[in-house]
Design a protein around this motif. Structure first.
Motif, PDB file in Angstrom:
ATOM      1  N   CYS A 105       4.519   5.143  -5.787  1.00 42.83           N
ATOM      2  CA  CYS A 105       4.415   5.183  -7.219  1.00 42.83           C
ATOM      3  C   CYS A 105       3.119   6.415  -7.436  1.00 42.83           C
ATOM      4  O   CYS A 105       3.606   7.407  -8.439  1.00 42.83           O
ATOM      5  CB  CYS A 105       4.220   4.292  -7.380  1.00 42.83           C
ATOM      6  SG  CYS A 105       4.998   3.301  -7.525  1.00 42.83           S
ATOM      7  N   GLN A 106       2.026   6.238  -6.906  1.00 40.06           N
ATOM      8  CA  GLN A 106       0.987   7.708  -7.652  1.00 40.06           C
ATOM      9  C   GLN A 106       1.835   9.572  -7.155  1.00 40.06           C
ATOM     10  O   GLN A 106       1.853   9.889  -8.143  1.00 40.06           O
ATOM     11  CB  GLN A 106      -0.292   7.588  -6.171  1.00 40.06           C
ATOM     12  CG  GLN A 106      -1.303   8.415  -7.433  1.00 40.06           C
ATOM     13  CD  GLN A 106      -1.652   8.221  -8.453  1.00 40.06           C
ATOM     14  OE1 GLN A 106      -2.409   7.176  -8.549  1.00 40.06           O
ATOM     15  NE2 GLN A 106      -1.523   8.955  -9.622  1.00 40.06           N
TER      16      GLN A 106
ATOM     17  N   ASP B 107       0.808  -0.837   0.151  1.00 41.71           N
ATOM     18  CA  ASP B 107      -0.329   0.182  -0.078  1.00 41.71           C
ATOM     19  C   ASP B 107       0.441   1.195   0.080  1.00 41.71           C
ATOM     20  O   ASP B 107       0.364   2.236  -0.766  1.00 41.71           O
ATOM     21  CB  ASP B 107      -1.076   0.153   0.587  1.00 41.71           C
ATOM     22  CG  ASP B 107      -2.377  -0.850   1.293  1.00 41.71           C
ATOM     23  OD1 ASP B 107      -2.557  -1.554  -0.056  1.00 41.71           O
ATOM     24  OD2 ASP B 107      -2.982  -1.654   1.876  1.00 41.71           O
TER      25      ASP B 107
ATOM     26  N   LYS C 120       2.321   1.766  -3.636  1.00 38.63           N
ATOM     27  CA  LYS C 120       0.984   2.030  -4.422  1.00 38.63           C
ATOM     28  C   LYS C 120       1.196   3.919  -3.849  1.00 38.63           C
ATOM     29  O   LYS C 120       0.830   4.393  -5.113  1.00 38.63           O
ATOM     30  CB  LYS C 120      -0.274   1.466  -3.843  1.00 38.63           C
ATOM     31  CG  LYS C 120      -0.810   2.380  -5.130  1.00 38.63           C
ATOM     32  CD  LYS C 120      -2.178   1.364  -4.964  1.00 38.63           C
ATOM     33  CE  LYS C 120      -3.443   1.645  -5.957  1.00 38.63           C
ATOM     34  NZ  LYS C 120      -4.336   1.086  -5.663  1.00 38.63           N
TER      35      LYS C 120
END
Length: 69
Positions: free
Chosen positions: A23-24, A17, A20
């Motif tokens: 990366c966002q 999580d 993620k």
């Protein structure tokens, strides 16, 4: 360090999580024209030794050579 490159232990070992979200954030930063840097000290002893050897090979600081195993 590239946040999308799981060859780096600091990236590969992140909680999924968190990875993620990271990366966002990196994608959003790039899309906004912001340079996004990630800095980590998460290194295996082998990887650290490789980095030190590379530094010595490039002629960086003499005291670094004393730490290479």
């Amino acid at each position: 360090m590239a946040v999308f490159d799981d060859a780096y232990p600091a990236v590969a070992k992140l909680d999924p999580d968190l990875l993620k979200a990271l990366c966002q954030a990196a994608t959003d930063a790039v899309n906004s024209g912001v340079t996004f840097y990630v800095n980590s000290s998460c290194r295996s002893p082998e990887y650290q030794n490789d980095l030190l050897r590379e530094a010595v090979a490039r002629g960086h600081r003499d005291d670094v050579s004393s730490r290479v195993g």
